[in-house]
Design a protein around this motif. Structure first.
Motif, mmCIF file in Angstrom:
data_model
loop_
_atom_site.group_PDB
_atom_site.id
_atom_site.type_symbol
_atom_site.label_atom_id
_atom_site.label_comp_id
_atom_site.label_asym_id
_atom_site.label_seq_id
_atom_site.Cartn_x
_atom_site.Cartn_y
_atom_site.Cartn_z
ATOM 1 N N ASN A 98 0.850 -1.182 0.000
ATOM 2 C CA ASN A 98 0.000 0.000 0.000
ATOM 3 C C ASN A 98 0.889 1.238 0.000
ATOM 4 O O ASN A 98 1.618 1.487 0.965
ATOM 5 N N ILE A 99 0.856 2.014 -1.093
ATOM 6 C CA ILE A 99 1.599 3.272 -1.151
ATOM 7 C C ILE A 99 0.712 4.353 -0.551
ATOM 8 O O ILE A 99 -0.259 4.788 -1.170
ATOM 9 N N PRO A 122 8.869 5.534 -4.059
ATOM 10 C CA PRO A 122 8.233 4.248 -4.381
ATOM 11 C C PRO A 122 9.004 3.445 -5.423
ATOM 12 O O PRO A 122 8.851 2.217 -5.482
ATOM 13 N N VAL A 130 8.299 -5.049 -5.338
ATOM 14 C CA VAL A 130 6.876 -4.721 -5.185
ATOM 15 C C VAL A 130 6.288 -4.486 -6.573
ATOM 16 O O VAL A 130 6.768 -3.643 -7.325
ATOM 17 N N ILE A 133 0.175 -2.789 -6.440
ATOM 18 C CA ILE A 133 0.109 -1.639 -5.540
ATOM 19 C C ILE A 133 -1.302 -1.079 -5.467
ATOM 20 O O ILE A 133 -1.942 -0.852 -6.504
ATOM 21 N N PHE A 171 -1.683 -1.723 -10.682
ATOM 22 C CA PHE A 171 -2.228 -0.774 -9.716
ATOM 23 C C PHE A 171 -3.749 -0.892 -9.640
ATOM 24 O O PHE A 171 -4.405 -1.334 -10.587
#
Length: 414
Positions: A98-99, A122, A130, A133, A171
């Motif tokens: 989780n950004i 990021p 990763v 996201i 995403f």
């Protein structure tokens, strides 16, 4: 007494049959209850081997919140943050994070309460493996419409950059604008749909909470009201119907209080409703503290079918910039710890299930140069700290490990 050769033979065959039955029972008991029973160890006893991608199997790794406070973004090299856990984050098909901030190069790095990350921060997480996201959380619109559009621009840039690589990046959470939602879809939200090794994955990132109502139509936003919950349940059903998949993963930024370990009964019920509506794995975040893990197994097949991660805590932040060595059990100290959960997904002709899993505790360590680094919380770390004469850190983190072991990991059978 054995009277003849036939009696002796019958006796031996009876013993052999009983022995083989005993072995079969032991084998079944281990496979059904072994790893998925309640476990409270830093690294669960698992058959999970170093990953080799093959047909009809996936390995998924779930992290927690990736945050950037001042202590993080003033670091000279963001890559060192991830060095200690690269074997976890790269040794998978998909690693989830989780950004928790807008991402824009047009806005400077900004701290709480209105966060912003520039691309370089990021990018270090992506370089460390990763590749799935969520950008839907309570800080998504901290920089209002400009920040949302900039973040969406970044997600498109990264998606395009890696789409033809060995490790594409996916995403969910944002819509560029309302018109970007395809009219053919009843769900009216954004999601990712991808396939690897013959297994189709539907990934949907959503939030129940925003710090400001600004531009919420551009976010997968479902308020924590009854109306909002019902809308999310209906959206989940529609997504599953419109996008047949093997594994449906929901990243949910939940409307729960921060910095507590308890889970509201109403939220537990809501998660079970989401499971019944078609979700296979609920990966919840927001509290900034790690919370219990629940696996859901089928009594009929003796297989683990679903998983709920009530919160994986912080993977990286600067909320532990000054650890409380005198009181490691303070609730605020939980913000420096998180879970890394590795799952093996296996697909057969008739079934798909979680064939194995492993839990690693992660912790944030502040080195002599004030770098905030993710470390595996285990004996190897304690040994290295003691070797470097960092006894306060060692004692503190041993206590932190003891406390994390008390967070429940359980399996319920239905």
């Amino acid at each position: 007494m054995v009277n003849n050769a036939q009696d002796c033979y019958n006796m031996l065959m009876t013993f052999k049959t009983r022995f083989l039955k005993s072995l079969l029972f032991i084998s079944l008991f281990i496979s059904i209850s072994g790893f998925f029973s309640s476990c409270k160890s830093t690294q669960q006893e698992s058959n999970l081997k170093p990953f080799k991608s093959k047909k009809n199997e996936l390995q998924l790794v779930f992290l927690g919140d990736v945050m950037a406070h001042t202590g993080n973004f003033i670091m000279k090299d963001y890559n060192v943050i991830w060095d200690d856990i690269r074997d976890l984050t790269t040794n998978s098909d998909f690693t989830f994070a989780n950004i928790e901030a807008p991402v824009s190069n047009e806005i400077p790095f900004m701290n709480y309460p209105n966060f912003n990350m520039q691309y370089s921060y990021p990018q270090a997480a992506i370089d460390a493996g990763v590749n799935v996201i969520t950008v839907a959380n309570n800080h998504t619109n901290d920089q209002f419409e400009e920040g949302i559009k900039s973040t969406f621009k970044w997600t498109k840039y990264i998606s395009d950059k890696y789409k033809d690589s060995k490790r594409p990046v996916y995403f969910s959470g944002l819509k560029e604008d309302v018109s970007s939602v395809t009219a053919a879809s009843k769900s009216q939200c954004s999601f990712s749909y991808f396939e690897k090794n013959g297994i189709k994955v539907l990934f949907f990132g959503a939030t129940q909470i925003l710090n400001t109502p600004s531009c919420n139509q551009m976010i997968n936003f479902f308020p924590g009201t009854e109306q909002g919950k019902n809308k999310l349940l209906n959206t989940v059903k529609t997504l599953r119907e419109e996008n047949p998949c093997d594994v449906f993963i929901l990243a949910l930024h939940c409307e729960e209080p921060e910095y507590i370990l308890d889970i509201a009964p109403s939220q537990k019920k809501f998660y079970k409703d989401l499971i019944e509506s078609g979700v296979d794995i609920i990966w919840a975040n927001h509290p900034h503290t790690p919370k219990p893990i629940e696996y859901i197994g089928s009594k009929e097949t003796n297989k683990i079918k679903k998983a709920i991660f009530y919160a994986n805590g912080n993977t990286i932040s600067a909320q532990r910039y000054r650890p409380n060595f005198k009181n490691p059990a303070s609730m605020r100290e939980y913000t420096g710890d998180g879970f890394c959960v590795s799952l093996n997904i296996k697909k057969t002709k008739d079934d798909i299930y979680i064939s194995d899993s492993k839990l690693d505790f992660l912790t944030v360590f502040v080195d002599s140069e004030k770098n905030l680094l993710i470390k595996k919380l285990n004996q190897s770390l304690f040994d290295s700290l003691e070797k470097e004469d960092l006894e306060p850190w060692s004692s503190y983190l041993k206590k932190r490990e003891d406390l994390l072991k008390q967070i429940e990991v359980k399996t319920t059978w239905q």
